[in-house]
Design a protein around this motif. Structure first.
Motif, mmCIF file in Angstrom:
data_model
loop_
_atom_site.group_PDB
_atom_site.id
_atom_site.type_symbol
_atom_site.label_atom_id
_atom_site.label_comp_id
_atom_site.label_asym_id
_atom_site.label_seq_id
_atom_site.Cartn_x
_atom_site.Cartn_y
_atom_site.Cartn_z
ATOM 1 N N ARG A 269 59.194 -84.595 12.546
ATOM 2 C CA ARG A 269 58.795 -84.657 11.146
ATOM 3 C C ARG A 269 60.043 -84.808 10.294
ATOM 4 N NH1 ARG A 269 54.348 -83.900 8.876
ATOM 5 N NH2 ARG A 269 53.409 -83.135 10.778
ATOM 6 N N ALA B 171 60.430 -84.059 7.080
ATOM 7 C CA ALA B 171 60.631 -82.969 6.130
ATOM 8 C C ALA B 171 59.901 -81.719 6.609
ATOM 9 C CB ALA B 171 60.103 -83.383 4.759
ATOM 10 N N ARG C 150 57.484 -78.615 6.524
ATOM 11 C CA ARG C 150 56.229 -78.294 5.852
ATOM 12 C C ARG C 150 56.262 -76.861 5.348
ATOM 13 N NH1 ARG C 150 51.511 -80.322 9.857
ATOM 14 N NH2 ARG C 150 52.964 -79.694 11.459
ATOM 15 N N SER D 153 54.841 -81.118 2.308
ATOM 16 C CA SER D 153 56.237 -81.457 2.593
ATOM 17 C C SER D 153 56.682 -82.461 1.532
ATOM 18 C CB SER D 153 56.376 -82.048 3.996
ATOM 19 O OG SER D 153 55.772 -83.322 4.052
#
Length: 119
Positions: A18, A20, A22, A47
């Motif tokens: 991912r 960014a 969360r 996010s």
């Protein structure tokens, strides 16, 4: 530990998964669909580029729609990435330069299942 804690731990263990981090949330929102209807939902985590929504499973979200978030004057244009059961993942549709944002579209089948769907 809750499933949100499990997801956060997986995201931290695999930073490439991912872009960014969360953050868990419980923010009231509404999905403003192209047919003019509004469906109540809740932002469950968020996010920098997207969010996970909790929405009644009977509501198939459009591929792109506006998301009105409590506390913000203007809605955000989002793209549905996945939808399964009472949850859906969306990405913010940010315009590039002076281009007009993509038009809102009608419901269609999700392009891919949510990450971890086969787990």
């Amino acid at each position: 530990m809750t499933s949100a804690d499990d997801r956060a731990r997986r995201d931290q263990a695999d930073p490439g998964r991912r872009a960014a981090v969360r953050v868990a949330a419980m923010i009231p929102a509404s999905a403003l669909l192209p047919d003019g209807t509004a469906q109540v939902c809740v932002i469950r985590d968020i996010s920098m580029g997207g969010a996970r929504l909790s929405i009644a499973r009977r509501h198939l979200l459009a591929e792109t729609f506006l998301l009105r978030v409590a506390g913000f004057e203007n809605p955000f244009r989002v793209r549905r990435v996945w939808q399964r059961g009472d949850l859906a993942g969306v990405m913010l549709e940010l315009g590039r330069g002076k281009e007009a944002p993509a038009p809102l579209t009608s419901p269609s089948q999700p392009a891919r299942p949510p990450s971890g769907a086969a787990r």
